[in-house]
Design an enzyme around this catalytic site. Structure first.
Site, mmCIF file in Angstrom:
data_model
loop_
_atom_site.group_PDB
_atom_site.id
_atom_site.type_symbol
_atom_site.label_atom_id
_atom_site.label_comp_id
_atom_site.label_asym_id
_atom_site.label_seq_id
_atom_site.Cartn_x
_atom_site.Cartn_y
_atom_site.Cartn_z
ATOM 1 N N TYR A 1 -0.302 4.869 -6.446
ATOM 2 C CA TYR A 1 0.531 5.619 -5.507
ATOM 3 C C TYR A 1 1.464 4.680 -4.757
ATOM 4 O O TYR A 1 1.240 3.468 -4.661
ATOM 5 C CB TYR A 1 -0.327 6.440 -4.537
ATOM 6 C CG TYR A 1 -1.099 5.648 -3.506
ATOM 7 C CD1 TYR A 1 -0.537 5.339 -2.270
ATOM 8 C CD2 TYR A 1 -2.405 5.224 -3.762
ATOM 9 C CE1 TYR A 1 -1.255 4.627 -1.315
ATOM 10 C CE2 TYR A 1 -3.128 4.524 -2.812
ATOM 11 C CZ TYR A 1 -2.543 4.219 -1.587
ATOM 12 O OH TYR A 1 -3.254 3.504 -0.640
ATOM 13 N N CYS A 2 2.537 5.267 -4.224
ATOM 14 C CA CYS A 2 3.526 4.543 -3.440
ATOM 15 C C CYS A 2 4.196 5.559 -2.521
ATOM 16 O O CYS A 2 3.737 6.687 -2.404
ATOM 17 C CB CYS A 2 4.541 3.848 -4.341
ATOM 18 S SG CYS A 2 5.375 4.971 -5.500
ATOM 19 N N THR A 3 5.281 5.196 -1.888
ATOM 20 C CA THR A 3 5.890 6.080 -0.894
ATOM 21 C C THR A 3 6.441 7.359 -1.513
ATOM 22 O O THR A 3 6.097 8.466 -1.095
ATOM 23 C CB THR A 3 7.016 5.348 -0.136
ATOM 24 O OG1 THR A 3 6.501 4.126 0.389
ATOM 25 C CG2 THR A 3 7.555 6.216 0.998
ATOM 26 N N CYS B 1 5.012 3.599 -8.219
ATOM 27 C CA CYS B 1 3.776 3.956 -8.921
ATOM 28 C C CYS B 1 4.065 4.428 -10.342
ATOM 29 O O CYS B 1 3.220 4.267 -11.230
ATOM 30 C CB CYS B 1 2.955 4.970 -8.130
ATOM 31 S SG CYS B 1 3.841 6.253 -7.258
#
Length: 291
Positions: free
Chosen positions: A181-183, A188
């Site tokens: 996951y990322c922002t 990701c």
């Protein structure tokens, strides 16, 4: 609140970058939008802010180009425009990994919807009974602000360090389902494509990233807030601005969302599994890059 903050990306081959940059810049300026748009041979990554009418007009215009018809933006609202100017920049990559074998435009990485991930976390495994490992692909100064419970956080100073950190820790993920996951989804997605490239199985990206998770769920299993690359500093689980500095001081960096300036951060001590970064993190005054 009347300002729409919009972020979106798309991996797609672009061959007319200088001309495209000028057309996009002219359109944004005509609509008086502010933010940063990155263009590279592999695609587009954009962060824009403005009133609803101009934002919608720009997206309608951009989607009239077949290459961008599939853009799926994420939105949040603020009282003020969190950017100081409009920038359209040409880059080698829209998110720097320095892994030339990765070709994101060749096909999307497998993803898991926010609601599905929340269900997996609540039940303790995926739908096939495998343990789920959350893998944070963001930089250390972002994870300081907030993380998923029990996520792996490599404390990297830039995304270019991610492949090396993963290689040194690969045994952790055997026979498990990995959700990166990322922002907003871009890092990701590239991370999952890399994991597939090196032969890892059962790897997924969180569709739409943390922001989409906040938008479509109640934010359960998340601790803290989500760092964002504009003057809001961070957003809470309701996507409301949550400045990282005391009231009355600036939070975030004016007009920057590609290569970020240094900012103060409130203390946050996640208990997530971590490994030290192979290089020291950017310190105050050195500058931190969004990679």
């Amino acid at each position: 609140m009347s300002i729409i903050n919009l972020s979106a990306y798309r991996f797609v081959s672009l061959h007319d970058l200088p001309e495209l940059r000028e057309r996009i810049r002219e359109r944004c300026e005509a609509l008086e939008l502010k933010g940063t748009i990155l263009l590279a041979p592999e695609g587009i990554n954009l962060f824009l802010a403005g009133p609803r009418g101009p934002i919608d007009a720009f997206m309608d215009w951009l989607r009239s180009d077949a290459r961008f018809a599939g853009l799926e933006p994420k939105e949040s609202i603020s009282d003020e425009v969190p950017f100081g100017r409009m920038r359209v920049r040409l880059k080698k990559e829209i998110i720097t990994m320095r892994m030339p074998t990765i070709r994101p435009e060749g096909g999307r990485a497998p993803s898991v919807a926010p609601a599905t991930l929340q269900r997996w976390l609540a039940q303790g495994h995926d739908d096939d009974g495998r343990d789920v490992v959350l893998l944070d692909t963001r930089n250390d100064y972002e994870t300081d602000v907030g993380v998923f419970d029990n996520a792996v956080d490599y404390r990297i100073a830039s995304f270019t360090e991610f492949p090396g950190a993963l290689a040194a820790d690969r045994a952790r993920y055997e026979n498990k389902t990995v959700v990166s996951y990322c922002t907003g989804g871009i890092r990701c997605e590239k991370a999952v494509l890399h994991m597939q490239d090196i032969g890892m199985e059962h790897v997924f990206q969180l569709e739409g990233g943390i922001l989409k998770y906040f938008e479509e769920t109640d934010g359960a299993h998340w601790r803290g807030e989500c760092f964002v690359f504009d003057e809001r500093g961070a957003v809470d689980k309701g996507l409301a601005p949550s400045p990282l500095l005391p009231s009355g001081e600036k939070a975030g960096m004016r007009g920057q969302s590609s290569e970020m300036a240094t900012l103060e951060r409130a203390p946050f001590n996640p208990s997530a599994s971590t490994r030290p970064s192979p290089q020291p993190s950017p310190q105050r005054g050195e500058g931190a890059k969004r990679e």
